[in-house]
Scaffold this active site. Sequence first.
Site, mmCIF file in Angstrom:
data_model
loop_
_atom_site.group_PDB
_atom_site.id
_atom_site.type_symbol
_atom_site.label_atom_id
_atom_site.label_comp_id
_atom_site.label_asym_id
_atom_site.label_seq_id
_atom_site.Cartn_x
_atom_site.Cartn_y
_atom_site.Cartn_z
ATOM 1 N N SER A 68 0.843 -1.159 -0.059
ATOM 2 C CA SER A 68 -0.010 0.008 0.075
ATOM 3 C C SER A 68 0.814 1.303 -0.046
ATOM 4 O O SER A 68 1.594 1.404 -0.853
ATOM 5 C CB SER A 68 -0.943 -0.031 1.148
ATOM 6 O OG SER A 68 -1.816 0.945 1.151
ATOM 7 N N ASP B 294 -2.671 6.790 -3.131
ATOM 8 C CA ASP B 294 -1.341 6.121 -2.299
ATOM 9 C C ASP B 294 -1.106 4.910 -3.241
ATOM 10 O O ASP B 294 -1.308 4.657 -4.518
ATOM 11 C CB ASP B 294 -2.145 5.170 -0.987
ATOM 12 C CG ASP B 294 -3.120 4.041 -1.160
ATOM 13 O OD1 ASP B 294 -3.592 4.064 -2.089
ATOM 14 O OD2 ASP B 294 -2.904 3.315 -0.087
HETATM 15 MG MG MG Z 1 -3.814 1.398 -0.031
#
Ligand code: MG
Length: 447
Positions: free
Chosen positions: A95, A238
Amino acid sequence: MAKYFGTYGIRGKLDMLTPEFALRMSSAFGEHINGGKVLVGRDARLSGEMLEHAVIAGLLSSGCSVLNLGIVPLSTLEFEIRKLSAAGGVMITASHNPPEWNGLKFADKDSIGISREDGAEIEKVFESGRFKKADWNQLKKVENYPLALEEHADALRKTIERRHTLKESPKVVLDCGNGVASLIAPKLFKEFGCKVTTLNSQLDGSFPGRNSEPTPQNLQELMKAVVALKADMGVAWDGDADRVIFIDEKGGYIYGDKSFALCVDIALRQRKGPVVTTVATSNAVADVAKERGGSIEYVKVGGPYLSRRTKELNAVIAGEEAGGVIWPEVHLGKDGFITALKILERMCKDGRPLSSLIAGMPAYYNSKARLECPPDRKQTVLKKFKEKVRGDGKINDMDGVRIDFDDSWVILRASGTENLMRIFAEARSQKKADEILRKYKRIVEKL
Ligand code: MG
């Protein structure tokens, strides 16, 4: 209690997340879901290809067949799980973590992430080392599936009407942070008639452009670009593109709870029903939900809890304060592209600048602090805190201890990854939020 699984999957650097680890954990996951077709995807991190081979080997050894989607956003994988009626999926991504990290996000057949609790079951098999191995003549195949990005983009194209954005043709600056958002976002925004400028839109797993977490500090360049180009908005994702953050036309950073409140407003105009959010989300969201004829449902912090409750309640929308929003009409994972398109459409439809749309959301102020706490004391602190504050307000101890007052609240939570307790207060004025924080921080310090 899970040792490796966090709120959504496992994250680590290569000293922990070795190919051997990925292989064994994927094999344990394959056993947990009882075989079947599993989708595998990854972001562009430099360790991704190595781990991909290990994950695929682990899945095959447990008798699963594999469809390899290659480098895709997390939401693309989650969308395809349902579309292709797969038994589950594994996304290799960390992430927003720094480039030396990687991780494994496991999802079930409904594209609901494996939570910490379910993860603990998988870990039992992992730790025991007793894997159910498929017989030599029962081993299944790996196939590449190159259509995923285009199929997800097709579904995204149907989430908004094109006429408003084509008419307004807004100027947008997209900061993909060298992540997987660059595979979908620039093309899509152009198709919807936007004048697009991109920042960091080349895939690069070393993230040379900016850190992958879309914090105000990491989006300085985007804020400046929006002002310099006189753009209507800035958008930043992100690393795996499930979360998205917006910059208004004045270069102002919009916090995730504000944009989520706007999304709730958008969704409830289409359909009435429950809105799911975490116990750490601003009251702005609950206010908008009530005002628009919806109801609010709280869950623990973490994507899998949001997804599961959304399915159980047939909720209209779900989301959290960090910019992750679930649009269940498409799939049950957080999708940073749908969120961006919905806000773009609303801006164009209303003919209002983004700052004015956000100013229309209820205003709350917050104050936060971190307190050091060794891991073995966290639960005791929470228990003692709960006893101490009994009677102060309405208590919710689903995840930490939240106390609701009339139009303000405070929450004490244990960090899942650091030796910290976090305390967060929200009120109608900064002064009140600071006061509440001071009062409850003192209580924790004296425990
Ligand atoms: Mg993420």
